[in-house]
Design a protein around this motif. Sequence first.
Motif, PDB file in Angstrom:
ATOM      1  N   HIS A 201       0.820  -1.222   0.000  1.00  0.00           N
ATOM      2  CA  HIS A 201       0.000   0.000   0.000  1.00  0.00           C
ATOM      3  C   HIS A 201       0.857   1.276   0.000  1.00  0.00           C
ATOM      4  CE1 HIS A 201      -3.184  -2.903   0.750  1.00  0.00           C
ATOM      5  NE2 HIS A 201      -2.357  -3.426   1.646  1.00  0.00           N
TER       6      HIS A 201
ATOM      7  N   GLU B 219      -2.532   0.322   7.852  1.00  0.00           N
ATOM      8  CA  GLU B 219      -1.641  -0.749   7.418  1.00  0.00           C
ATOM      9  C   GLU B 219      -0.398  -0.193   6.726  1.00  0.00           C
ATOM     10  OE1 GLU B 219      -3.447  -3.540   4.734  1.00  0.00           O
ATOM     11  OE2 GLU B 219      -1.604  -4.702   4.516  1.00  0.00           O
TER      12      GLU B 219
ATOM     13  N   HIS C 241       2.533  -7.189   4.600  1.00  0.00           N
ATOM     14  CA  HIS C 241       1.180  -6.653   4.785  1.00  0.00           C
ATOM     15  C   HIS C 241       0.740  -6.859   6.228  1.00  0.00           C
ATOM     16  CE1 HIS C 241      -0.102  -5.800   0.581  1.00  0.00           C
ATOM     17  NE2 HIS C 241       1.015  -6.479   0.373  1.00  0.00           N
TER      18      HIS C 241
ATOM     19  N   ASP D 131      -2.907  -7.464   7.755  1.00  0.00           N
ATOM     20  CA  ASP D 131      -4.316  -7.586   7.421  1.00  0.00           C
ATOM     21  C   ASP D 131      -5.234  -7.224   8.581  1.00  0.00           C
ATOM     22  OD1 ASP D 131      -3.520  -8.455   4.986  1.00  0.00           O
ATOM     23  OD2 ASP D 131      -3.661 -10.589   5.494  1.00  0.00           O
TER      24      ASP D 131
HETATM   25 ZN   LIG Z   1      -2.280  -5.272   2.618  1.00  0.00          ZN
END
Ligand SMILES: [Zn+2]
Length: 305
Positions: free
Chosen positions: A158, A173, A227, A229
């Motif tokens: 992201h 995140e 990541h 989540d």
């Molecule tokens: Zn992610």
Amino acid sequence: MKILVIVALLLSASTVLAGTRVEGVRLWPAPDHTRLVLDTAGLVEHNVFSLSGPSRLVIDLKDAALSTDFSKVDLSGSPIQRIRSAPRNGNDLRVVLDLKSDIKPRSFVLEPNQQYGHRLVVDLIDEQGSRLDRATSPTVTQDSAGKRDIIVVIDAGHGGEDPGAIGPRGTREKDVVLRMAKRLADLINQQKGFTAKLTRTGDYYVGLRNRTLLARKYNADLFVSVHADAFRTPQPRGASVFALSQRGATSETARWLAQSENRSDLIGGAGGVSLDGRDDMLAGVLLDLSMTASINASLGVGDSV
Ligand SMILES: [Zn+2]
């Protein structure tokens, strides 16, 4: 009869007046471009063009009014000197960016997401060429036995306009994974025989395809995407590891094969298998073999994680 006409005119006038508003503005400076985002109350028709001597970028918004303050935007780290705006042709809005240097503009609209509503995105791309163009494989040390460093590319998911998952207290995140990625890169760089590179080093978005292309340019042996989540309930804890699956690989293969111009790039350039000048069947078989090797290696690393 006369009354009817007047009513119709009034109606159309009020639709024009009910055009969209620019309600917010954000700036995301990245190493090779700066992303300007305008929050709009609805979809907006726009036109972007540059002017030189002095360098300016003009953003015309059809049927729009300004309800935010451009003077409050922090312009540091961007090529923008000043943002001005004025109404135009009655209902339109013209936004002018005074620039420090020439840039190449690119613009598009974004649909609402978890955090933001309708947006107009204007990317100011560095004329010196993109980070992707400039990226080369890192200088790696060789030990006395002639072995080079293992290159690990770490990808913080992201960034910029894409916040990723948002926690109950607003933790984003994109921030969590950037800190994790930097920490991981430091740890890897401390290890003899390893070199780490990051796909992003700040709060800006890098396209998914560009992340993998960067990894190829860096000559990565391993690509790790980080990541964090979110889930509907707070119970789940721990970590999950994903590697490419056979089924995923096959559909991915089909998609990539369709893009014939990318074929030679697929299996890793110079050291890999070139698919140039081979028929589709053979290309598919070679790609599958290479994918199978990658998947097996990925599953092995995933196990250790
Ligand atoms: Zn992610």
